[in-house]
Design an enzyme around this catalytic site. Structure first.
Site, PDB file in Angstrom:
ATOM      1  N   TYR A 177      -1.517   5.351  63.959  1.00  0.00           N
ATOM      2  CA  TYR A 177      -0.897   4.570  65.028  1.00  0.00           C
ATOM      3  C   TYR A 177       0.449   5.187  65.436  1.00  0.00           C
ATOM      4  CZ  TYR A 177      -4.758   1.560  63.816  1.00  0.00           C
ATOM      5  OH  TYR A 177      -6.027   1.093  63.575  1.00  0.00           O
TER       6      TYR A 177
ATOM      7  N   ARG B 244       4.904   0.932  55.593  1.00  0.00           N
ATOM      8  CA  ARG B 244       3.630   1.478  55.119  1.00  0.00           C
ATOM      9  C   ARG B 244       3.468   2.905  55.631  1.00  0.00           C
ATOM     10  NH1 ARG B 244      -2.711  -0.399  56.042  1.00  0.00           N
ATOM     11  NH2 ARG B 244      -3.155  -0.732  53.842  1.00  0.00           N
TER      12      ARG B 244
ATOM     13  N   GLY C 235      -7.897  -4.155  49.901  1.00  0.00           N
ATOM     14  CA  GLY C 235      -8.364  -4.711  51.156  1.00  0.00           C
ATOM     15  C   GLY C 235      -9.740  -5.309  51.065  1.00  0.00           C
ATOM     16  N   ARG C 236     -10.770  -4.448  50.965  1.00  0.00           N
ATOM     17  CA  ARG C 236     -12.142  -4.949  50.970  1.00  0.00           C
ATOM     18  C   ARG C 236     -12.396  -5.957  49.865  1.00  0.00           C
ATOM     19  NH1 ARG C 236     -15.413   0.605  51.144  1.00  0.00           N
ATOM     20  NH2 ARG C 236     -13.380   1.504  50.599  1.00  0.00           N
TER      21      ARG C 236
END
Length: 376
Positions: free
Chosen positions: A185, A232, A324-325
């Site tokens: 990003y 991050r 996360g997952r």
């Protein structure tokens, strides 16, 4: 269903400090885009249910939220740049606080990962380097467009937008914010020589390419206090078509520039204790280090949910472990880890968009035990 009746001991379950916050364990729910906000970026009520279900995490970092309209990446992602966004997020933080949880909000500007079909605006980026892959829009997948190179005035206004978004996040009830500097990003695009071809003070050398990241973090810290701010980073991660050739120069320079700012934490994505750069960053960073051991998709989801990798990272010097997952599919992940219980399988077909299916309907241990008595 079978599980051990003996609780498992691990540093993952130890309490920890994050600035003035007391965390009940060292497990962090990583930010996960789920595309369940409204079309104009307002968090929907179902998002309050989703996050409250996962409030046993030591810390929840809520999903990437855009600080301005042009920074939006995909349809139905949340935002944090107007009063309606604040009101929507306040419902979420209130539900999580009532369930005993603690939340930060991730701030993310997409840069070149945006599309006029989604925002009505031409994406802005460090340089006019198009995203090479299709981008999902409300009308389906579209080829990436060549973004417009940001002027210095636009860089400064974007820095100000991050700071304003951070203030709104605190108004919405978050304990702090995480500035997203990875995964391809906008901030990551400034860091990489593959996407930053600028010849001014924001490009060229490592010192130039880290400048935007440093200015954003400093502005956010000035706005809400450094102890409420995390960053991050994702050194060398190839998500969203990123390429980096000098991570050993760029990331130590970035960490060094921010090490004395009093920030709450540094969050390293896809951290690997076998890599020297991880140990260099750990040695240079004076406060809390969050490490994320996940491997890029489509690496298979580990049967232990990343627990073993997380414990290796704690042993290597990390303070907190983000997953996360594992949290996506297991609202009660902390208790499952503590008891050595099996994990729910991840249903990838429901990751993005939709309603409660694959979002708030993952079972917890108590419900499973009612259907299938525990064998000990």
């Amino acid at each position: 269903m079978t599980m051990s009746s003996t609780a498992l001991t691990s540093r993952l379950f130890e309490p920890a400090r994050l600035g003035a916050l007391h965390l009940p364990n060292r497990l962090v729910m990583a930010p996960l885009t789920r595309n369940r906000a409204s079309a104009d970026g307002i968090p929907e009520p179902i998002m309050a249910t989703y996050y409250a279900q996962r409030a046993s995490a030591g810390l929840i970092i809520a999903e990437a939220s855009t600080p301005n309209a042009v920074g939006q990446t995909y349809p139905d992602i949340p935002a944090i740049y107007n009063d309606a966004h604040v009101a929507g997020w306040r419902r979420v933080t209130g539900a999580v606080r009532a369930a005993g949880g603690t939340m930060f909000l991730q701030l993310q500007h997409g840069g070149r990962i945006g599309h006029p079909d989604t925002t009505g605006l031409m994406p802005l980026a460090p340089s006019p380097v198009a995203f090479p892959d299709p981008i999902f829009t409300p009308g389906g997948s579209r080829p990436g467009v060549v973004p417009r190179e940001m002027t210095v005035a636009e860089i400064r206004s974007t820095v100000a937008d991050f700071a304003a978004a951070a203030r709104r996040a605190i108004d919405a009830g978050f304990e702090g914010v995480e500035v997203h500097g990875g995964n391809g990003y906008l901030i990551h695009q400034f860091l990489s020589e593959a996407t930053n071809h600028r010849a001014d003070a924001y490009g060229g050398s490592a010192a130039g390419r880290i400048r935007f990241a440093v200015e954003v973090v400093e502005a956010v810290a000035d706005a809400i206090g450094p102890a409420r701010v995390g960053l991050r980073i994702a050194p060398g991660v190839t998500a969203n078509a990123m390429r980096e050739h000098d991570i050993e120069r760029v990331y130590p320079a970035l960490v060094g520039a921010l090490a004395n700012k009093g920030l709450a934490y540094l969050h390293v994505v896809f951290a690997d204790p076998a890599q020297p750069l991880f140990h260099r960053i750990r040695g240079d960073w004076p406060s809390v280090l969050i490490a994320n051991p996940a491997l890029p998709w489509p690496t298979p989801f580990p049967a232990d949910g990343g627990r073993y990798a997380g414990e290796r990272l704690l042993a290597a010097g990390a303070d907190l472990i983000s997953l996360g997952r594992a949290f996506l599919a297991n609202p009660d992940l902390v208790e499952r880890f503590r008891r050595g219980a099996p994990l729910n399988p991840v249903r990838t077909e429901h990751w993005y968009g939709g309603g409660e299916l694959g979002y708030t309907d993952y079972p917890v241990l108590a419900a499973q035990e009612d259907r299938d008595p525990v064998v000990v």
